[in-house]
Design a protein around this motif. Structure first.
Motif: not given
Lengths: 328, 328, 328
Positions: B108-112, C179-181, C183
């Protein structure tokens, strides 16, 4: 009828991969002693000789000598369809103009047969006598392949110099110069990692790298390569094919001029006897240039002469056997 | 609103990779039962049908039936940006003309999220009835892919012949001919290595290899492929998608002329009823030629007819449902 | 005389692989403190700075400051000939115009030396002051490379937005938006998997993806990348080179217009002082367009100005040292 069966079928795949880019069409000679091939590359500068001895096959039957002309690219296409663990059988019935390749998976669940038309190829068989070489170099085949590839990024030719201590591979090109020295090393744990030099006399010879790179395609066949060098002979680059035979590549050296070592040098295309008579010929032709020149005037006899120039005395003659005789 | 969530998101990546070269644009049909697609390839010779059942998803919400037209190459580009372990969510809000692909890394550290415009694609939905097949062949999908690839190096078409003992794949081309026989084998240790033949009647059919190779791009989806054959029906090449659905490829056989089996043969493009009436038509067109002919005169209805020619009786009718109705 | 010896020679191979596509020819500066390079890419939009400190080498000798101009593609070709475990030595004698690369295999059985001609390259050395950055982002370098590659399949530019919670990479193109987030994540088992954000102020900046992808070629050098961002400064993308130095890439942001974030935006090419004076210039030129325009009118001083525009006050001046002085 001719039939051979090889459990380690991947060997045949590797053999074809190693020669198909060098030779387009070639005659395979099948006799009671084995399955062999001898062919010149398409620019008639290099020669490849394959021998797979009959006793190396699980089954080998050859009722009478047969010559099978094949397109090597097509043969390689078919052998590529064999699995790496497949048993390969090559079969040719008398009176047919086809050859059949059969592949059996180890579990016998999948059996393939590929049929290919034979060709009538006009070729001459050169007798290549065993010769004494001034230096014989054995080294890891992957190392040799790497050196040829690396030097190709710098220059077009390689100068191979053998001394007791080691062998030096050198080149020179537009961007600079390179020297790679491999030392004799016989004390390795794994025999195939050894570099062994048997030297009668130091030797320095120059070769076209594009042919060396082509020969190095046989690397998957064997962990060691043997390179036999003499100043008056074509180099022999040999890969063993398991315990059953070998593939040998022959290439004439470029004769170096002392003042510009490591640069493409004209090849002496005449034998010792005739050399003196033509010494005042204005323009010396080089093997390299000839190979490049679209073969427009490259007449075969001259090239074969070039290749075998230097073979000693009686042995030196081209032992050309017309095809009909050999098949008798 | 439509939303589906798939923990094993790599399945969707593989689905797209397996169809994106065959089909350019296609409508995905989303209903309470699942996420599905049916589309013909761009030359209207093959048909692909995908079904992912709603219960296979971790989350599935479909308030009303929706058709989402997508460019499959673009969709594949976006799905390629998902990691192989990512959870994939596909979302479309009512009243928007976009679809959103969301990828969550396991930690869950990277969400696209990737947003793509939907397209309005004019397509007709064919009803494909379940049929009885004369022979059904199950085999390792990698084996089938390898056979199609190998035969493609020799010829353009494959003749598939099923008997109780096994299945034979044959081809013929300029350089020769090839036969590959796979035997029934149900006693393997690993079920996915089995080759199983369920035969009501022996069958021999010819297909274009380029389509078979295209279907084989679905190989990463499943370790087994099922090939269903009947002399009057398109072949069905089916790959399971985990436990949640399947992807099926349909391809009409080329009708073989007895005297030249294994060569590209003209396809009978008329149904049984009309065949007799036009028997004296001078030039029979082949599916293969039609597919190649730049589609200049390839009118869709005729092609669909061709594909489903042979479906039995009542079931044979094209069950074309206009798009508006389906969305109601 | 200049000589350096690096046991972990593969580092030099990786350094060259990471910059050879960005920069054609460059001067290496050798001094008692280390081996360094500073060069602009061929379109004068990005700047690369390499530093390898003298104490990082097993042997380092530099009698006087030397500048060695090299063609990086040729240098990379030679370094590619080094084995991954080879010890690399770089040597230049006084008064010669060549540099020698020597490669020793770990067993000392193979020793290669490659000689390359040095070039006379006309370059100016920019003084790049250490600056305070509004946001500094540390993340796994492979993750950053993957994000740049993935976004490139959708658009041409990336908007990087840093907040306390994480960093967002966005793009937009013809086929959609992405979009790539990532954390912030400091509690991973392996330190090189951490994503750490040191934020003084949130920052949002836009960059050309093709340069980011080029910088990402340094990924094999280091498991972490550090990205330093300030609204008025070029971004710094830094990879550590073992414990001995770093490679830093600088790229000027494209100045975003608020109303169309995430779209290629014109770059403000003037410094704060002059900006107001020219506000009514009809056509604003963009860095991107300039880079593409075959450099026909791309005069170097303007570009350097662009790159360093925003460096603060005194530090902002171009510290151009003529080559002769530096060599003194």
């Amino acid at each position: 009828m001719f039939e051979l069966r090889l459990v380690q079928g991947s060997l045949l795949k590797k053999v074809l991969e190693s020669i198909k880019d060098l030779v387009n069409d070639a005659n395979f000679d099948c006799s009671s002693t084995g399955f062999s091939l001898q062919a010149m590359d398409s620019s008639h500068v290099a020669l490849v000789a394959l021998l797979l001895r009959s006793e190396g096959f699980e089954h080998y039957r050859c009722d009478r000598n047969v010559t099978m002309g094949m397109n090597l690219a097509n043969m390689a296409k078919m052998l590529k369809c064999a699995g790496n663990d497949d048993i390969v059988t090559i079969k040719a019935d008398d009176g047919t103009d086809t050859v059949t390749f059969m592949f059996e998976s180890p579990s016998q669940d999948k059996i393939s047969d590929f049929e290919m038309k034979l060709m009538d190829i006009d070729s001459e068989h050169l007798g290549i006598p065993e010769a004494e070489y001034e230096s014989i170099l054995r080294m890891p085949s992957a190392e040799f392949a790497r050196i040829c590839k690396d030097l190709s990024s710098i220059g077009d030719t390689v100068v191979i110099s053998v001394t007791k201590e080691g062998v030096r591979f050198s080149t020179r090109g537009d961007i600079g110069a390179a020297n790679i020295v491999c030392r004799q090393n016989t004390t390795v744990d794994k025999p195939h990692e050894a570099t062994i030099i048997e030297m009668q006399e130091p030797v320095t010879l120059t070769f076209a790298l594009r042919y060396m790179n082509s020969f190095a395609k046989a690397t998957p066949l064997s962990e060691q390569v043997t390179i036999s060098l003499s100043s008056d002979l074509p180099v022999v680059v040999e890969y063993k094919v398991a315990e059953m035979g070998h593939i040998r590549f022959y290439l004439a050296p470029k004769i170096e001029e002392e003042e510009e070592a490591a640069e493409p040098a004209p090849v002496q295309t005449k034998s010792k006897e005739t050399r003196s008579k033509k010494e005042n010929k204005p323009k010396v032709e080089t093997a390299h240039v000839e190979a490049m020149r679209e073969e427009e005037e490259a007449s075969k006899p001259k090239e074969e002469y070039l290749l075998l120039e230097g073979l000693k005395d009686e042995e030196c003659k081209l032992q050309v056997k017309p095809k009909e005789e050999r098949q008798a």
